[in-house]
Design a protein around this motif. Structure first.
Motif, PDB file in Angstrom:
ATOM      1  N   LEU A  74      -3.254  -2.685  -7.139  1.00 34.59           N
ATOM      2  CA  LEU A  74      -4.335  -2.271  -6.259  1.00 34.59           C
ATOM      3  C   LEU A  74      -5.440  -1.490  -6.965  1.00 34.59           C
ATOM      4  CD1 LEU A  74      -2.291  -1.271  -3.089  1.00 34.59           C
ATOM      5  CD2 LEU A  74      -3.225  -3.480  -3.751  1.00 34.59           C
ATOM      6  N   HIS A  79     -12.169  -0.743  -2.849  1.00 35.04           N
ATOM      7  CA  HIS A  79     -11.048  -0.471  -1.953  1.00 35.04           C
ATOM      8  C   HIS A  79     -11.521   0.411  -0.814  1.00 35.04           C
ATOM      9  CE1 HIS A  79      -9.910  -0.356  -6.242  1.00 35.04           C
ATOM     10  NE2 HIS A  79      -8.900  -1.117  -5.900  1.00 35.04           N
ATOM     11  N   TRP A 124       0.801  -1.212   0.000  1.00 38.39           N
ATOM     12  CA  TRP A 124       0.000   0.000   0.000  1.00 38.39           C
ATOM     13  C   TRP A 124       0.847   1.281   0.000  1.00 38.39           C
ATOM     14  CZ3 TRP A 124       0.474   3.394   4.084  1.00 38.39           C
ATOM     15  CH2 TRP A 124       1.012   2.901   5.262  1.00 38.39           C
ATOM     16  N   ILE A 161      -4.708  -0.606   3.530  1.00 46.17           N
ATOM     17  CA  ILE A 161      -5.839  -0.582   2.602  1.00 46.17           C
ATOM     18  C   ILE A 161      -6.489  -1.966   2.584  1.00 46.17           C
ATOM     19  CG2 ILE A 161      -4.454  -1.198   0.564  1.00 46.17           C
ATOM     20  CD1 ILE A 161      -6.251   0.697  -1.065  1.00 46.17           C
TER      21      ILE A 161
END
Length: 352
Positions: free
Chosen positions: A27, A94, A4, A107
């Motif tokens: 991500l 997310h 992250w 996250i």
């Protein structure tokens, strides 16, 4: 999620660099933070594409397209079911994790919570066209089976989807359908499921979708079989879901340069000149996301084009979204484009 920290950016980071960060890391989001790493915004691929539709430049600061009121969860929230409920209720993929002071400490991803590595959405590839503009290449070979980079175009399309986690396919076939079926079979060679929609007559660019036999609740991707593209189809589906649309149409920018100086007038008076201006329009990229109930609009056993489908949706005020394609895209429907795809293939599709 150990990576992250790689997606933390400042609000002054330009959009082009942000895209690289989103694309390089898995991500599909970047977190915008201040100098002390306090969360001030989030930006997804969808946020950027919506900005591009508004005319925002790739050189602009990401602050122009970011979500400046991001939803986050506290670092001590341990109830994964509750986190999943928040995501699903808001159609998030997310959720940034922050401490008491609002600083980013991690996250959460929907994929991790669902333990999902694959997409169960069906992909329908329209592979039944005659390929008239590619003759004589298509005299004995259906257009999707023409070799580019040493393999059929349709095989490259299939492999690109598989690399992204899609595994359920329907090929709509007509012209020289036996060649396609003999090559791909049931898809087991590729670890995929492949079914076939047989057009027994010309059914237009959307008519064969009425033959789709599968009951599903997930959006369906429909793609023309004469397109080579590196679209991230996971982002495409995410965009469609975020927009809460019934249908999403992928579009590509197309520039037309006037080869002359253009005269600007106001009634009968000259007000200026513009030397060889370039006009930019959006064109249909031949890739669609459709909610299953949209297929019910298509008449059975009839000729029906995709533009008729979208026109019918617009007449009844259905929500239809536009997804701007920023990745490589080429329609090989003409000889010149087919040759260009051959030149591009090694740089675009082959692994280094």
């Amino acid at each position: 999620m150990k990576d992250w920290k790689n997606i933390l950016i400042s609000p002054d980071t330009n959009i082009q660099q942000t895209l690289k960060i989103i694309d390089v890391h898995s991500l599909q989001i970047a977190l915008v933070v201040d100098s002390e790493k306090k969360l001030i915004g989030t930006v997804t691929d969808g946020d950027i594409r919506r900005g591009l539709l508004r005319g925002v430049s790739l050189n602009a600061a990401v602050a122009e397209v970011m979500n400046s009121a991001p939803v986050s969860i506290p670092y001590d929230m341990q109830d994964k079911h509750r986190i999943l409920t928040i995501m699903q209720a808001n159609k998030f993929r997310h959720l940034p994790v922050v401490n008491e002071a609002g600083y980013v400490v991690g996250i959460e991803r929907l994929e991790d919570l669902l333990d999902a590595g694959r997409y169960d959405n069906w992909v329908i590839v329209m592979a039944g066209g005659l390929g008239s503009r590619l003759r004589p290449l298509t005299d004995d070979c259906p257009k999707p089976m023409l070799p580019v980079g040493g393999k059929p175009v349709l095989e490259t399309i299939l492999e690109h989807f598989l690399e992204q986690g899609f595994h359920r396919f329907c090929f709509s076939v007509n012209y020289k359908a036996e060649q396609i079926q003999q090559h791909f079979g049931d898809g087991s060679k590729w670890g995929a499921t492949i079914r076939y929609l047989h057009e027994n007559k010309r059914m237009g660019t959307a008519g064969s979708l009425s033959l789709f036999p599968v009951k599903t609740e997930k959006p369906i991707i429909v793609m023309n079989g004469d397109i080579l593209t590196t679209i991230n189809f996971g982002q495409f589906i995410s965009f469609h879901l975020e927009q809460q649309s019934e249908a999403t149409l992928a579009v590509r920018t197309y520039d037309i340069q006037v080869p002359y100086g253009v005269v600007k007038v106001n009634k009968d008076k000259l007000i200026g000149f513009e030397e060889k201006p370039v006009y930019t329009s959006f064109i249909n990229a031949g890739v669609y996301a459709l909610n299953p109930k949209v297929l019910e609009r298509i008449p059975k056993n009839a000729f029906y084009d995709m533009n008729q489908l979208f026109d019918s949706m617009l007449r009844t005020n259905e929500r239809v979204s536009i997804f701007p394609v920023r990745e490589y895209w080429i329609d090989i429907g003409e000889i010149s484009n087919f040759r260009q795809a051959e030149r591009d293939f090694s740089n675009v599709f082959e692994k280094k």
